[in-house]
Motif scaffolding. Structure first.
Motif, short mmCIF file in Angstrom:
data_model
loop_
_atom_site.label_atom_id
_atom_site.label_comp_id
_atom_site.label_asym_id
_atom_site.label_seq_id
_atom_site.Cartn_x
_atom_site.Cartn_y
_atom_site.Cartn_z
N ARG A 113 0.84 -1.21 0.00
CA ARG A 113 0.00 0.00 0.00
C ARG A 113 0.87 1.25 0.00
O ARG A 113 0.65 2.20 -0.76
CB ARG A 113 -0.92 0.00 1.22
CG ARG A 113 -1.84 1.18 1.30
CD ARG A 113 -2.72 1.08 2.57
NE ARG A 113 -3.81 2.02 2.54
CZ ARG A 113 -3.71 3.30 2.88
NH1 ARG A 113 -2.56 3.78 3.30
NH2 ARG A 113 -4.76 4.09 2.83
N SER A 114 1.90 1.26 0.83
CA SER A 114 2.80 2.40 0.94
C SER A 114 3.53 2.63 -0.39
O SER A 114 3.65 3.78 -0.84
CB SER A 114 3.80 2.16 2.06
OG SER A 114 4.78 3.16 2.07
N GLU A 115 4.00 1.57 -1.01
CA GLU A 115 4.71 1.70 -2.29
C GLU A 115 3.78 2.22 -3.38
O GLU A 115 4.18 3.05 -4.20
CB GLU A 115 5.32 0.36 -2.71
CG GLU A 115 6.44 -0.12 -1.83
CD GLU A 115 7.64 0.82 -1.86
OE1 GLU A 115 7.97 1.38 -2.93
OE2 GLU A 115 8.25 1.01 -0.79
N LEU A 131 -2.93 10.25 -6.86
CA LEU A 131 -2.84 9.90 -5.45
C LEU A 131 -4.22 9.58 -4.88
O LEU A 131 -4.39 8.61 -4.13
CB LEU A 131 -2.18 11.04 -4.67
CG LEU A 131 -1.95 10.78 -3.18
CD1 LEU A 131 -1.07 9.55 -2.96
CD2 LEU A 131 -1.31 12.00 -2.53
N GLU A 132 -5.22 10.38 -5.26
CA GLU A 132 -6.58 10.13 -4.78
C GLU A 132 -7.10 8.78 -5.29
O GLU A 132 -7.71 8.02 -4.54
CB GLU A 132 -7.50 11.27 -5.25
CG GLU A 132 -8.92 11.15 -4.73
CD GLU A 132 -9.81 12.27 -5.23
OE1 GLU A 132 -10.98 11.99 -5.52
OE2 GLU A 132 -9.33 13.42 -5.32
N LEU A 133 -6.83 8.48 -6.55
CA LEU A 133 -7.25 7.19 -7.12
C LEU A 133 -6.55 6.03 -6.41
O LEU A 133 -7.18 5.03 -6.07
CB LEU A 133 -6.95 7.15 -8.62
CG LEU A 133 -7.27 5.84 -9.33
CD1 LEU A 133 -8.76 5.53 -9.24
CD2 LEU A 133 -6.82 5.90 -10.78
N ALA A 134 -5.25 6.17 -6.16
CA ALA A 134 -4.50 5.12 -5.47
C ALA A 134 -5.05 4.88 -4.07
O ALA A 134 -5.14 3.74 -3.62
CB ALA A 134 -3.02 5.50 -5.41
N GLU A 135 -5.42 5.94 -3.36
CA GLU A 135 -5.97 5.80 -2.02
C GLU A 135 -7.31 5.06 -2.05
O GLU A 135 -7.62 4.27 -1.17
CB GLU A 135 -6.13 7.17 -1.35
CG GLU A 135 -4.80 7.76 -0.92
CD GLU A 135 -4.94 9.17 -0.36
OE1 GLU A 135 -6.00 9.80 -0.50
OE2 GLU A 135 -3.94 9.66 0.20
N ARG A 136 -8.12 5.33 -3.10
CA ARG A 136 -9.40 4.62 -3.21
C ARG A 136 -9.21 3.16 -3.59
O ARG A 136 -10.02 2.31 -3.22
CB ARG A 136 -10.29 5.30 -4.26
CG ARG A 136 -10.91 6.59 -3.76
CD ARG A 136 -11.91 7.11 -4.73
NE ARG A 136 -11.25 7.24 -6.04
CZ ARG A 136 -11.73 7.90 -7.07
NH1 ARG A 136 -12.89 8.48 -6.99
NH2 ARG A 136 -11.07 7.99 -8.19
N LEU A 137 -8.14 2.84 -4.31
CA LEU A 137 -7.92 1.46 -4.76
C LEU A 137 -7.24 0.57 -3.72
O LEU A 137 -7.34 -0.65 -3.79
CB LEU A 137 -7.07 1.45 -6.04
CG LEU A 137 -7.75 1.96 -7.30
CD1 LEU A 137 -6.75 1.97 -8.45
CD2 LEU A 137 -8.94 1.10 -7.65
N THR A 138 -6.55 1.15 -2.76
CA THR A 138 -5.78 0.33 -1.83
C THR A 138 -6.65 -0.56 -0.95
O THR A 138 -6.27 -1.71 -0.69
CB THR A 138 -4.86 1.20 -0.94
OG1 THR A 138 -5.65 2.19 -0.29
CG2 THR A 138 -3.75 1.82 -1.75
N SER A 139 -7.79 -0.09 -0.51
CA SER A 139 -8.66 -0.94 0.32
C SER A 139 -9.17 -2.16 -0.44
O SER A 139 -9.07 -3.29 0.06
CB SER A 139 -9.82 -0.13 0.89
OG SER A 139 -9.34 0.79 1.83
N GLU A 157 -6.46 -4.85 -1.01
CA GLU A 157 -5.90 -5.56 0.15
C GLU A 157 -6.21 -7.06 0.10
O GLU A 157 -5.34 -7.89 0.33
CB GLU A 157 -6.42 -4.96 1.45
CG GLU A 157 -5.81 -5.62 2.68
CD GLU A 157 -6.27 -4.97 3.98
OE1 GLU A 157 -6.30 -5.70 4.98
OE2 GLU A 157 -6.58 -3.77 3.99
N ALA A 158 -7.45 -7.41 -0.24
CA ALA A 158 -7.83 -8.83 -0.30
C ALA A 158 -7.05 -9.54 -1.40
O ALA A 158 -6.59 -10.69 -1.21
CB ALA A 158 -9.33 -8.97 -0.54
N ALA A 159 -6.88 -8.89 -2.53
CA ALA A 159 -6.13 -9.51 -3.64
C ALA A 159 -4.66 -9.70 -3.26
O ALA A 159 -4.05 -10.71 -3.61
CB ALA A 159 -6.25 -8.65 -4.89
N ILE A 160 -4.10 -8.74 -2.56
CA ILE A 160 -2.70 -8.84 -2.13
C ILE A 160 -2.55 -10.01 -1.15
O ILE A 160 -1.61 -10.80 -1.25
CB ILE A 160 -2.23 -7.51 -1.50
CG1 ILE A 160 -2.19 -6.42 -2.57
CG2 ILE A 160 -0.87 -7.67 -0.84
CD1 ILE A 160 -2.01 -5.01 -2.01
#
Length: 179
Positions: A11-13, A26-34, A37-40
């Motif tokens: 997530r940090s990377e 950055l806004e798009l990345a923040e929305r996609l990280t949650s 998480e399950a896929a990661i």
């Protein structure tokens, strides 16, 4: 083994890379990280399972399993008992499973497709108990014992010369195929 630090690292990377694309990225990345998480987590579990299978193949007759308890995996390592059983138990184990304990694990086929596959096997309860006892007597996991038993059966079948079946036997009985 806790997966949270690894998921947080990805997530940090992702957020660090997205900063280079500006505020919208950055806004798009923040929305996609949650949602990611399950896929990661699933990808990490698949990688751990594949690693455990490779390690198991190399350390036979021992084995490594990945078990999921809650959200985090744990490794279970089974190694053969180093202490030798008594002579009577050792002789009985040799008699029951001599071909299984002596057979080498099958090598990868020449086409290079040596991937491990998973199957479901249904056994009667009394046979499952006997398989577990035989595997335990040799210090093998049940999986390793079954793989070696299958390899031994195929090895014995390959060594046995094919004999033509008699279509008639003595007396009044017949054997063979009919249409």
């Amino acid at each position: 083994m806790k997966l949270n630090p690894y998921v947080a690292g990805v997530r940090s990377e992702l957020l660090t890379v997205a900063e280079a694309g500006g505020d919208a990225a950055l806004e798009l990345a923040e929305r996609l990280t949650s949602p990611l998480e399950a896929a990661i987590r699933l990808t990490l579990l698949q990688a751990l399972s594949a690693a455990a299978e490779e390690i198991t193949a190399e350390m036979a007759p021992g084995s490594v399993e990945v078990r999921l308890r809650g959200a985090d995996p744990e490794f279970v390592v089974a190694v053969p008992a180093s202490a030798a059983p008594g002579p009577a138990a050792e002789t009985a184990a040799e008699e029951r499973s001599a071909s299984v304990s002596q057979v080498q694990l099958p090598s990868a086929p020449e086409d290079g497709d040596g991937q491990m596959v998973r199957i479901n096997l249904r056994l009667p309860a009394h046979l499952k108990s006997r398989v577990e006892e035989a595997a335990d007597a040799l210090g093998f996991s049940v999986n390793t014992w079954l793989v070696r038993a299958a390899a031994a059966a195929l090895e014995n079948e390959a060594r046995r010369p094919r004999q033509p079946r008699n279509t008639m036997t003595t007396g009044q009985s017949l054997s063979g195929w009919a249409r």
